[in-house]
Motif scaffolding. Sequence first.
Motif, PDB file in Angstrom:
ATOM      1  N   ILE A 318     -31.108  10.878  13.404  1.00 52.45           N
ATOM      2  CA  ILE A 318     -32.522  10.696  13.762  1.00 52.45           C
ATOM      3  C   ILE A 318     -32.680  10.558  15.272  1.00 52.45           C
ATOM      4  O   ILE A 318     -33.639  11.068  15.857  1.00 52.45           O
ATOM      5  CB  ILE A 318     -33.106   9.480  13.021  1.00 52.45           C
ATOM      6  CG1 ILE A 318     -33.091   9.742  11.505  1.00 52.45           C
ATOM      7  CG2 ILE A 318     -34.535   9.193  13.480  1.00 52.45           C
ATOM      8  CD1 ILE A 318     -33.489   8.560  10.668  1.00 52.45           C
ATOM      9  N   ASP A 319     -31.727   9.893  15.904  1.00 50.99           N
ATOM     10  CA  ASP A 319     -31.755   9.798  17.373  1.00 50.99           C
ATOM     11  C   ASP A 319     -31.715  11.187  17.999  1.00 50.99           C
ATOM     12  O   ASP A 319     -32.377  11.462  19.012  1.00 50.99           O
ATOM     13  CB  ASP A 319     -30.571   8.977  17.882  1.00 50.99           C
ATOM     14  CG  ASP A 319     -30.668   7.511  17.483  1.00 50.99           C
ATOM     15  OD1 ASP A 319     -31.762   7.078  17.082  1.00 50.99           O
ATOM     16  OD2 ASP A 319     -29.646   6.811  17.563  1.00 50.99           O
ATOM     17  N   LEU A 320     -30.923  12.056  17.402  1.00 54.57           N
ATOM     18  CA  LEU A 320     -30.801  13.430  17.904  1.00 54.57           C
ATOM     19  C   LEU A 320     -32.107  14.199  17.722  1.00 54.57           C
ATOM     20  O   LEU A 320     -32.522  14.971  18.600  1.00 54.57           O
ATOM     21  CB  LEU A 320     -29.663  14.137  17.169  1.00 54.57           C
ATOM     22  CG  LEU A 320     -29.130  15.437  17.792  1.00 54.57           C
ATOM     23  CD1 LEU A 320     -28.577  15.172  19.187  1.00 54.57           C
ATOM     24  CD2 LEU A 320     -28.040  16.034  16.909  1.00 54.57           C
ATOM     25  N   ILE A 321     -32.767  13.987  16.591  1.00 50.43           N
ATOM     26  CA  ILE A 321     -34.075  14.633  16.350  1.00 50.43           C
ATOM     27  C   ILE A 321     -35.090  14.140  17.378  1.00 50.43           C
ATOM     28  O   ILE A 321     -35.857  14.923  17.941  1.00 50.43           O
ATOM     29  CB  ILE A 321     -34.566  14.323  14.924  1.00 50.43           C
ATOM     30  CG1 ILE A 321     -33.640  14.969  13.890  1.00 50.43           C
ATOM     31  CG2 ILE A 321     -35.997  14.826  14.722  1.00 50.43           C
ATOM     32  CD1 ILE A 321     -33.907  14.529  12.469  1.00 50.43           C
ATOM     33  N   ALA A 322     -35.068  12.842  17.635  1.00 50.60           N
ATOM     34  CA  ALA A 322     -35.994  12.272  18.614  1.00 50.60           C
ATOM     35  C   ALA A 322     -35.771  12.868  20.001  1.00 50.60           C
ATOM     36  O   ALA A 322     -36.721  13.172  20.728  1.00 50.60           O
ATOM     37  CB  ALA A 322     -35.812  10.758  18.666  1.00 50.60           C
ATOM     38  N   LYS A 323     -34.497  13.059  20.327  1.00 56.41           N
ATOM     39  CA  LYS A 323     -34.174  13.665  21.629  1.00 56.41           C
ATOM     40  C   LYS A 323     -34.664  15.103  21.686  1.00 56.41           C
ATOM     41  O   LYS A 323     -35.170  15.569  22.723  1.00 56.41           O
ATOM     42  CB  LYS A 323     -32.671  13.609  21.849  1.00 56.41           C
ATOM     43  CG  LYS A 323     -32.216  14.068  23.222  1.00 56.41           C
ATOM     44  CD  LYS A 323     -30.710  13.893  23.381  1.00 56.41           C
ATOM     45  CE  LYS A 323     -30.263  14.341  24.766  1.00 56.41           C
ATOM     46  NZ  LYS A 323     -28.794  14.190  24.938  1.00 56.41           N
ATOM     47  N   GLN A 324     -34.553  15.830  20.566  1.00 53.45           N
ATOM     48  CA  GLN A 324     -34.997  17.222  20.516  1.00 53.45           C
ATOM     49  C   GLN A 324     -36.487  17.335  20.807  1.00 53.45           C
ATOM     50  O   GLN A 324     -36.940  18.244  21.512  1.00 53.45           O
ATOM     51  CB  GLN A 324     -34.701  17.818  19.142  1.00 53.45           C
ATOM     52  CG  GLN A 324     -35.202  19.260  18.972  1.00 53.45           C
ATOM     53  CD  GLN A 324     -34.973  19.794  17.559  1.00 53.45           C
ATOM     54  OE1 GLN A 324     -34.162  19.257  16.808  1.00 53.45           O
ATOM     55  NE2 GLN A 324     -35.693  20.844  17.193  1.00 53.45           N
ATOM     56  N   PHE A 325     -37.254  16.384  20.292  1.00 53.10           N
ATOM     57  CA  PHE A 325     -38.709  16.435  20.484  1.00 53.10           C
ATOM     58  C   PHE A 325     -39.187  15.490  21.574  1.00 53.10           C
ATOM     59  O   PHE A 325     -40.389  15.201  21.671  1.00 53.10           O
ATOM     60  CB  PHE A 325     -39.412  16.107  19.154  1.00 53.10           C
ATOM     61  CG  PHE A 325     -39.216  17.163  18.107  1.00 53.10           C
ATOM     62  CD1 PHE A 325     -39.970  18.332  18.118  1.00 53.10           C
ATOM     63  CD2 PHE A 325     -38.246  17.017  17.131  1.00 53.10           C
ATOM     64  CE1 PHE A 325     -39.776  19.315  17.164  1.00 53.10           C
ATOM     65  CE2 PHE A 325     -38.038  17.996  16.172  1.00 53.10           C
ATOM     66  CZ  PHE A 325     -38.814  19.145  16.182  1.00 53.10           C
ATOM     67  N   ASN A 326     -38.246  15.015  22.378  1.00 50.69           N
ATOM     68  CA  ASN A 326     -38.568  14.180  23.526  1.00 50.69           C
ATOM     69  C   ASN A 326     -39.383  12.950  23.132  1.00 50.69           C
ATOM     70  O   ASN A 326     -40.245  12.480  23.877  1.00 50.69           O
ATOM     71  CB  ASN A 326     -39.337  14.997  24.585  1.00 50.69           C
ATOM     72  CG  ASN A 326     -39.248  14.372  25.965  1.00 50.69           C
ATOM     73  OD1 ASN A 326     -38.256  13.738  26.291  1.00 50.69           O
ATOM     74  ND2 ASN A 326     -40.285  14.535  26.764  1.00 50.69           N
ATOM     75  N   ALA A 327     -39.140  12.454  21.922  1.00 52.39           N
ATOM     76  CA  ALA A 327     -39.951  11.356  21.399  1.00 52.39           C
ATOM     77  C   ALA A 327     -39.696  10.040  22.122  1.00 52.39           C
ATOM     78  O   ALA A 327     -40.466   9.095  21.979  1.00 52.39           O
ATOM     79  CB  ALA A 327     -39.683  11.173  19.919  1.00 52.39           C
ATOM     80  N   THR A 328     -38.613   9.969  22.870  1.00 53.15           N
ATOM     81  CA  THR A 328     -38.324   8.729  23.588  1.00 53.15           C
ATOM     82  C   THR A 328     -39.269   8.527  24.773  1.00 53.15           C
ATOM     83  O   THR A 328     -39.415   7.418  25.266  1.00 53.15           O
ATOM     84  CB  THR A 328     -36.874   8.735  24.102  1.00 53.15           C
ATOM     85  OG1 THR A 328     -36.652   9.936  24.841  1.00 53.15           O
ATOM     86  CG2 THR A 328     -35.900   8.677  22.935  1.00 53.15           C
ATOM     87  N   ASN A 329     -39.886   9.588  25.236  1.00 51.67           N
ATOM     88  CA  ASN A 329     -40.797   9.486  26.381  1.00 51.67           C
ATOM     89  C   ASN A 329     -42.247   9.760  25.996  1.00 51.67           C
ATOM     90  O   ASN A 329     -43.151   9.014  26.331  1.00 51.67           O
ATOM     91  CB  ASN A 329     -40.367  10.474  27.480  1.00 51.67           C
ATOM     92  CG  ASN A 329     -38.990  10.155  28.021  1.00 51.67           C
ATOM     93  OD1 ASN A 329     -38.674   9.001  28.243  1.00 51.67           O
ATOM     94  ND2 ASN A 329     -38.173  11.165  28.225  1.00 51.67           N
ATOM     95  N   VAL A 330     -42.470  10.861  25.286  1.00 50.96           N
ATOM     96  CA  VAL A 330     -43.832  11.254  24.901  1.00 50.96           C
ATOM     97  C   VAL A 330     -43.886  11.433  23.387  1.00 50.96           C
ATOM     98  O   VAL A 330     -43.093  12.195  22.828  1.00 50.96           O
ATOM     99  CB  VAL A 330     -44.241  12.590  25.586  1.00 50.96           C
ATOM    100  CG1 VAL A 330     -45.663  12.960  25.182  1.00 50.96           C
ATOM    101  CG2 VAL A 330     -44.130  12.456  27.100  1.00 50.96           C
ATOM    102  N   PRO A 331     -44.761  10.719  22.683  1.00 52.99           N
ATOM    103  CA  PRO A 331     -44.848  10.861  21.223  1.00 52.99           C
ATOM    104  C   PRO A 331     -45.116  12.305  20.807  1.00 52.99           C
ATOM    105  O   PRO A 331     -45.960  12.985  21.407  1.00 52.99           O
ATOM    106  CB  PRO A 331     -46.021   9.953  20.856  1.00 52.99           C
ATOM    107  CG  PRO A 331     -46.132   8.976  21.991  1.00 52.99           C
ATOM    108  CD  PRO A 331     -45.711   9.737  23.211  1.00 52.99           C
ATOM    109  N   TYR A 332     -44.407  12.782  19.808  1.00 48.86           N
ATOM    110  CA  TYR A 332     -44.596  14.133  19.284  1.00 48.86           C
ATOM    111  C   TYR A 332     -45.624  14.047  18.160  1.00 48.86           C
ATOM    112  O   TYR A 332     -45.393  13.387  17.143  1.00 48.86           O
ATOM    113  CB  TYR A 332     -43.265  14.679  18.756  1.00 48.86           C
ATOM    114  CG  TYR A 332     -43.326  16.144  18.374  1.00 48.86           C
ATOM    115  CD1 TYR A 332     -43.365  17.140  19.343  1.00 48.86           C
ATOM    116  CD2 TYR A 332     -43.358  16.522  17.034  1.00 48.86           C
ATOM    117  CE1 TYR A 332     -43.414  18.474  18.996  1.00 48.86           C
ATOM    118  CE2 TYR A 332     -43.414  17.856  16.668  1.00 48.86           C
ATOM    119  CZ  TYR A 332     -43.446  18.832  17.661  1.00 48.86           C
ATOM    120  OH  TYR A 332     -43.496  20.159  17.300  1.00 48.86           O
ATOM    121  N   LEU A 333     -46.771  14.667  18.341  1.00 45.18           N
ATOM    122  CA  LEU A 333     -47.908  14.471  17.444  1.00 45.18           C
ATOM    123  C   LEU A 333     -47.896  15.375  16.225  1.00 45.18           C
ATOM    124  O   LEU A 333     -48.497  15.053  15.196  1.00 45.18           O
ATOM    125  CB  LEU A 333     -49.222  14.682  18.229  1.00 45.18           C
ATOM    126  CG  LEU A 333     -49.406  13.757  19.455  1.00 45.18           C
ATOM    127  CD1 LEU A 333     -50.709  14.085  20.169  1.00 45.18           C
ATOM    128  CD2 LEU A 333     -49.377  12.294  19.041  1.00 45.18           C
TER     129      LEU A 333
END
Length: 457
Positions: A318-333
Amino acid sequence: MQAWTQFVKKQEKEIGAETVNKWLNTLRVIKFDACNIYLEAKDSFQKLWVSEHIIPIASKTLLNNNGHKIKIHLSSLDDSPITDSKKESKETSLTFTQSELSPLATLEEYSPTKKNTIPYKLICKLCQYDPLTKTYTSKESQNIFNPLYLYGPTGTGKSHLLMAITSALKIQGRSPLYIKAESFTHHVVQAIRLGRMQEFRNFYRKTDCLIIDDIEILAGKAATQEEFFHTFNTLHMDGIQIILSAKSIPNQLERIEKRLISRFEWGLTLPLIEEKDTEQLVEVCKNRLKFYKLHTELPVNQFLTKKFNSISILASAIDLIAKQFNATNVPYLNTIKLADIQDTLNDFIEKQKATLLDEHALVKIIANVFGIKTSDLLGKSQAREATLPRQIAMYYLRKNFELSLLQIGRFFSRDHSTVISSIRQIEKALSEKKDNVTYYILDIQKKISNYNHQETS
């Protein structure tokens, strides 16, 4: 020389025979006269330890027959001159800081399995946290057992809980110190080399709760264990809470001093049991996706919880998915579909396959192939039915895991020459295509492939 011998003998009563054998009896006496003794340490580590712990005592009590002080001149085999620029560079490279905490590692986010409910409740009690209301019942935590020792295999949430305790205590205004054992070791080594032990001790002994993760990493590190022993004693005598984690119970820790193991057993030992709990995986998946503010279709969640039955691996995916969609900085809507992450997860799965098998799993596979007990393979038996499996296991550990000959020897309680001989015999048998070896190697390789497939399916 007699004065030195008597001095060393006296230290056995002061610091213990084991410590004297390790640090003083291994010093080489180069030469001596009425007022001087020249000693050589095997390395700079020993030299610095003796300089710190022994020379201050010897400067007052090491006397010749006339009552005059005998001065110790200490060198080591690996002495090398250090220029001012090098020394300055090294001094600025050491900073004492706690290990990084994950924002996801909280008591709120921990989902205990049924078998791990009791350890979780005790930890919540320690932190005065109510898991039902998700609130703190008091501003003051309780020191219920000291030390508190958590153990269990990888993926059972040891690091999560230790970080969670740290965060919980900070919320209550306390000053806990969370540190990975690897960092503790680095701090000890650098502090000794740079002469900054007082700074080190101030950092580790002025906390109100010391939390150390993966304590088994101290194995075989004599100077680090020595310093941790004194740190533990100081904190425990002052009533400061100590919390440790490891993969095994204290008395199964390898190459850890007995006096440390006995102290680990003073308090409460809590097991974290590996359990494949679907409900827990679903809960972890939901919480982690929520933390990253990721919206996923149901098939994505189903795929994740079915494909990854280890919490730590699921969390990494899941951390890898979050990194793919840059979710750590900007929420992926947008809502994420399975097709959006398939390539990323496939690459992740392939990498996981290469790292699943460990030494213990390999030995178990080889023992099963030959129809013998793991204890026979690892034991001292010289019976013919145990010799070939043991040689093959040594060969695999060298070729597949790239362990050193020394590490393999320790694993099997064998000397260096035995390991070399065993590996060479298997290599020769394979080069000559001997059926009795190639047959077993092919079978073992098949079992390894099946093992990796089962662990990731």
